[in-house]
Design an enzyme around this catalytic site. Structure first.
Site, PDB file in Angstrom:
ATOM      1  N   GLY A  95     -13.970  56.714  37.408  1.00 16.88           N
ATOM      2  CA  GLY A  95     -15.330  56.765  37.533  1.00 16.88           C
ATOM      3  C   GLY A  95     -16.207  56.680  38.844  1.00 16.88           C
ATOM      4  O   GLY A  95     -17.304  56.949  39.170  1.00 16.88           O
ATOM      5  N   ARG A  96     -15.243  56.002  39.767  1.00 21.55           N
ATOM      6  CA  ARG A  96     -15.560  55.743  41.210  1.00 21.55           C
ATOM      7  C   ARG A  96     -14.613  56.135  42.256  1.00 21.55           C
ATOM      8  O   ARG A  96     -14.512  55.738  43.283  1.00 21.55           O
ATOM      9  CB  ARG A  96     -16.231  54.388  41.267  1.00 21.55           C
ATOM     10  CG  ARG A  96     -14.890  53.526  40.847  1.00 21.55           C
ATOM     11  CD  ARG A  96     -15.319  52.070  41.604  1.00 21.55           C
ATOM     12  NE  ARG A  96     -14.382  51.183  40.651  1.00 21.55           N
ATOM     13  CZ  ARG A  96     -14.107  49.948  41.250  1.00 21.55           C
ATOM     14  NH1 ARG A  96     -15.167  49.325  42.233  1.00 21.55           N
ATOM     15  NH2 ARG A  96     -13.281  49.144  40.753  1.00 21.55           N
ATOM     16  N   ASP A 128     -21.902  52.242  38.615  1.00 19.46           N
ATOM     17  CA  ASP A 128     -22.344  52.852  39.570  1.00 19.46           C
ATOM     18  C   ASP A 128     -21.638  53.480  40.729  1.00 19.46           C
ATOM     19  O   ASP A 128     -22.259  53.873  41.620  1.00 19.46           O
ATOM     20  CB  ASP A 128     -23.468  51.574  40.453  1.00 19.46           C
ATOM     21  CG  ASP A 128     -22.272  50.611  41.045  1.00 19.46           C
ATOM     22  OD1 ASP A 128     -21.096  50.681  40.993  1.00 19.46           O
ATOM     23  OD2 ASP A 128     -22.651  49.579  41.558  1.00 19.46           O
ATOM     24  N   GLY A 129     -20.134  53.698  40.432  1.00 14.05           N
ATOM     25  CA  GLY A 129     -19.366  54.569  41.191  1.00 14.05           C
ATOM     26  C   GLY A 129     -19.238  53.735  42.534  1.00 14.05           C
ATOM     27  O   GLY A 129     -18.259  54.188  43.367  1.00 14.05           O
ATOM     28  N   ARG A 179      -6.848  54.862  49.477  1.00 17.09           N
ATOM     29  CA  ARG A 179      -5.628  54.357  48.949  1.00 17.09           C
ATOM     30  C   ARG A 179      -4.433  55.761  48.894  1.00 17.09           C
ATOM     31  O   ARG A 179      -4.778  56.739  48.704  1.00 17.09           O
ATOM     32  CB  ARG A 179      -5.896  54.101  47.613  1.00 17.09           C
ATOM     33  CG  ARG A 179      -4.819  53.562  46.784  1.00 17.09           C
ATOM     34  CD  ARG A 179      -5.195  52.507  45.679  1.00 17.09           C
ATOM     35  NE  ARG A 179      -5.500  53.617  44.619  1.00 17.09           N
ATOM     36  CZ  ARG A 179      -5.892  52.948  43.352  1.00 17.09           C
ATOM     37  NH1 ARG A 179      -6.145  51.757  43.239  1.00 17.09           N
ATOM     38  NH2 ARG A 179      -6.250  53.859  42.289  1.00 17.09           N
ATOM     39  N   ARG A 186      -0.989  57.808  35.340  1.00 13.58           N
ATOM     40  CA  ARG A 186      -0.886  56.590  34.739  1.00 13.58           C
ATOM     41  C   ARG A 186      -0.440  57.100  33.253  1.00 13.58           C
ATOM     42  O   ARG A 186      -0.716  58.047  32.795  1.00 13.58           O
ATOM     43  CB  ARG A 186      -2.425  56.201  34.572  1.00 13.58           C
ATOM     44  CG  ARG A 186      -3.176  56.155  35.884  1.00 13.58           C
ATOM     45  CD  ARG A 186      -4.376  56.202  35.818  1.00 13.58           C
ATOM     46  NE  ARG A 186      -5.317  56.288  37.191  1.00 13.58           N
ATOM     47  CZ  ARG A 186      -5.624  55.242  37.880  1.00 13.58           C
ATOM     48  NH1 ARG A 186      -5.715  53.894  37.291  1.00 13.58           N
ATOM     49  NH2 ARG A 186      -6.242  55.172  39.066  1.00 13.58           N
ATOM     50  N   ASP A 255      -4.050  52.232  31.620  1.00 11.15           N
ATOM     51  CA  ASP A 255      -4.827  53.112  32.724  1.00 11.15           C
ATOM     52  C   ASP A 255      -4.388  52.708  33.829  1.00 11.15           C
ATOM     53  O   ASP A 255      -4.631  53.063  34.968  1.00 11.15           O
ATOM     54  CB  ASP A 255      -6.182  53.436  32.179  1.00 11.15           C
ATOM     55  CG  ASP A 255      -7.019  52.084  32.287  1.00 11.15           C
ATOM     56  OD1 ASP A 255      -6.676  51.264  31.492  1.00 11.15           O
ATOM     57  OD2 ASP A 255      -7.988  51.825  33.196  1.00 11.15           O
ATOM     58  N   ASN A 256      -3.673  51.364  33.973  1.00 14.21           N
ATOM     59  CA  ASN A 256      -3.493  50.480  35.200  1.00 14.21           C
ATOM     60  C   ASN A 256      -2.052  50.751  35.358  1.00 14.21           C
ATOM     61  O   ASN A 256      -1.671  49.802  36.022  1.00 14.21           O
ATOM     62  CB  ASN A 256      -4.188  49.229  35.223  1.00 14.21           C
ATOM     63  CG  ASN A 256      -5.751  49.280  35.290  1.00 14.21           C
ATOM     64  OD1 ASN A 256      -6.342  50.457  35.957  1.00 14.21           O
ATOM     65  ND2 ASN A 256      -6.302  48.287  35.010  1.00 14.21           N
TER      66      ASN A 256
END
Ligand code: AMP
Ligand code: MG
Length: 494
Positions: A95-96, A128-129, A179, A186, A255-256
């Site tokens: 999303g961001r 909001d990203g 990163r 995932r 997802d993590n």
């Protein structure tokens, strides 16, 4: 400032975007109004073969905020689904964040370079990203600490303040994290297409993931099963390391969980101080689903969700596929305990794998129950205990003599190895960190950084990246908060 022509090519490759059509959406990161480099990870940049001098300044700020892209970057937002706190969301995705591409490091390893906090993507839903300086630097600090502790982890290449505000409960300075990860695939990436019944795409993802992370699985009779086994083994070893360090990830949603076996998504994570298996820090983990002591079981639960996505690739006959997958999943417990025994053996200064090691380690945990002893200091204090001085350990306990019986048993076990006490003490100091990112110091450093003073962050980062070897002047990082930070709460990195 116009940097056109000045941005070097990074040598990106784009195997994810090219091989996995439909798994990502091309998406340009936002331009930051006034990007300013908070920190470049110079060592990591050098490992990636990047031009460290050119990037450690305004050019790096422009590039790692996503404001100015290297000519060979092809940013994409990646699709994924996921179980969050046990409930399935079929559509999460970056999303961001955007993946800029893949790099080959000096060791020949392929890694992703991604930006997080670089603006809302089509996957943003109501978000909001953006990201704020505090959570970005928190991920930087935690990831570098874990890397220095020898734990597989994604790492921060750079943190950049954007110059734009972010609205949370209050207005905060915005930032972007650059990163590096072995990949961003995932468990939830597999779930995304499995949930849509697109078996061909799951197979393509599997082939890609095998080639990238577990190439030996390609040779197996059933590659999907061998892949599941390899991911389970990597997770067993990873979570065993977390447990040895008192690390609480805090949001082990599917997802993590990276299929590479790296620690990923440092949101509400924190290190346990006083030993208590029920330790939870995350403000949103109200039931304690992701408590310290639950982490191995949750890893197995997540692997079961991965197995479900692979069933049609394991065997066309569903019954046989389930039986085979169950065999692998049932092996997770033994694999985890074998890894944990190895971690604990080192922490206890033992050199030999012996059948009683696991029971000895478990007996220590039982004896520590209710003692309120600081996890990190307790193990460090085994070094003087091995040399005959139990005082530093006793002062950590509510009942100073609570460990005496266990200590006698441990020393009898050490005696069977016949190593000199000095060698045992040195081994204990090499396996047990003195410095971890303690909650109070982290909060202070992030609050100061948010207010514009990076000095406490730099000092803490310097300490946690030499965890076994505290330096003069770093004494304050060695001690838990005297109040025990009762009720300490962390928040998701949004
Ligand atoms: P996380 O809790 O960080 O693992 O994020 C869960 C999901 O929410 C992912 O799909 C993220 O990309 C998305 N997300 C988290 N924070 C934001 C944000 N501020 N704006 C847009 N998406 C977000
Ligand atoms: Mg996440």
């Amino acid at each position: 400032m116009d940097w056109k022509g000045a941005v070097p090519e990074f040598g990106f490759r784009h195997s994810y975007a090219e091989e996995l059509e439909g798994f990502s959406i091309p998406w340009r990161p936002d331009r930051a109004p006034a990007p300013r480099l908070l920190r470049l990870n110079r060592d990591l940049a050098a490992e990636l073969g990047l031009d460290v001098e050119a990037l450690d300044g305004p050019l790096g700020a422009a590039v790692f905020s996503g404001s100015l892209l290297p000519p060979d970057a092809r940013p994409v937002a990646q699709a994924y689904a996921g179980h969050q706190f046990g409930g399935f969301s079929s559509q999460l995705g970056d999303g961001r964040a955007v993946l800029l591409g893949e790099l080959r490091d000096r060791a020949g390893r392929t890694v992703d370079l991604a930006l997080k906090g670089s603006g809302a993507t089509p996957f943003a839903r109501r978000g909001d990203g953006k990201a704020a300086v505090g959570p970005v630097l928190r991920e930087y600090l935690m990831g570098e600490a874990m890397a220095a502790l020898g734990v597989p982890t994604t790492r921060a290449l750079a943190a950049v303040a954007t110059g734009a505000p972010v609205w949370r409960e209050t207005q905060l300075p915005g930032a972007v994290l650059a990163r590096v990860a072995a990949s961003h695939i995932r468990v939830g990436t597999f779930q995304f297409f499995a949930a849509r019944g697109e078996g061909d795409r799951v197979r393509r993802l599997l082939d890609h993931a095998i080639a990238r992370h577990h190439p030996q699985a390609a040779e197996a009779a059933v590659p999907a099963l061998a892949f599941l086994q390899a991911v389970a083994g990597a997770q067993a070893r990873l979570v065993a390391q977390w447990m040895g360090l008192g690390f609480v990830h805090g949001v082990m949603n599917t997802d993590n969980m990276a299929i590479s076996g790296e620690t990923i998504d440092y949101g509400p994570c924190a290190f346990m101080e006083g030993y208590a298996p029920g330790t939870v820090f995350s403000s949103i983990d109200q039931t304690g689903r992701y408590a310290y002591g639950n982490q191995p079981g949750i890893a197995q639960w997540n692997l079961t969700r991965l197995a479900e996505t692979l069933l049609p690739l394991i065997d066309a006959d569903e019954g046989r596929a389930i039986a085979a997958a169950r065999g692998v999943l049932e092996g997770f417990g033994p694999a985890y305990f074998a890894a944990w025994e190895g971690v604990m053996r080192a922490k206890l200064g033992l050199a030999q794998a012996q059948p009683g090691n696991q029971a000895l380690a478990e007996a220590l945990l039982s004896a520590l129950e209710g003692q309120g002893a600081d996890w990190t200091m307790t193990f460090r204090a085994l070094a003087p205990a091995a040399l005959g001085d139990r005082g530093p350990l006793r002062v950590l306990l509510r009942e100073p003599l609570a460990l005496e019986v266990w200590l006698d048993r441990w020393q009898a076990r050490l005696a069977t190895e016949g190593r000199p006490p000095e060698a045992v003490a040195a081994a204990i100091r090499a396996a047990n960190p003195a410095v971890i990112p303690r909650n109070l110091a982290v909060e202070e450093a992030l609050a100061a950084a948010t207010a514009g003073d990076l000095a406490p962050f730099e000092a803490l980062l310097a300490a946690v990246t030499r965890p076994f070897d505290p330096q003069p002047g770093q004494e304050r990082y060695l001690l838990p908060d005297p109040g025990g930070l009762a009720g300490y709460r962390t928040f998701c990195g949004t």
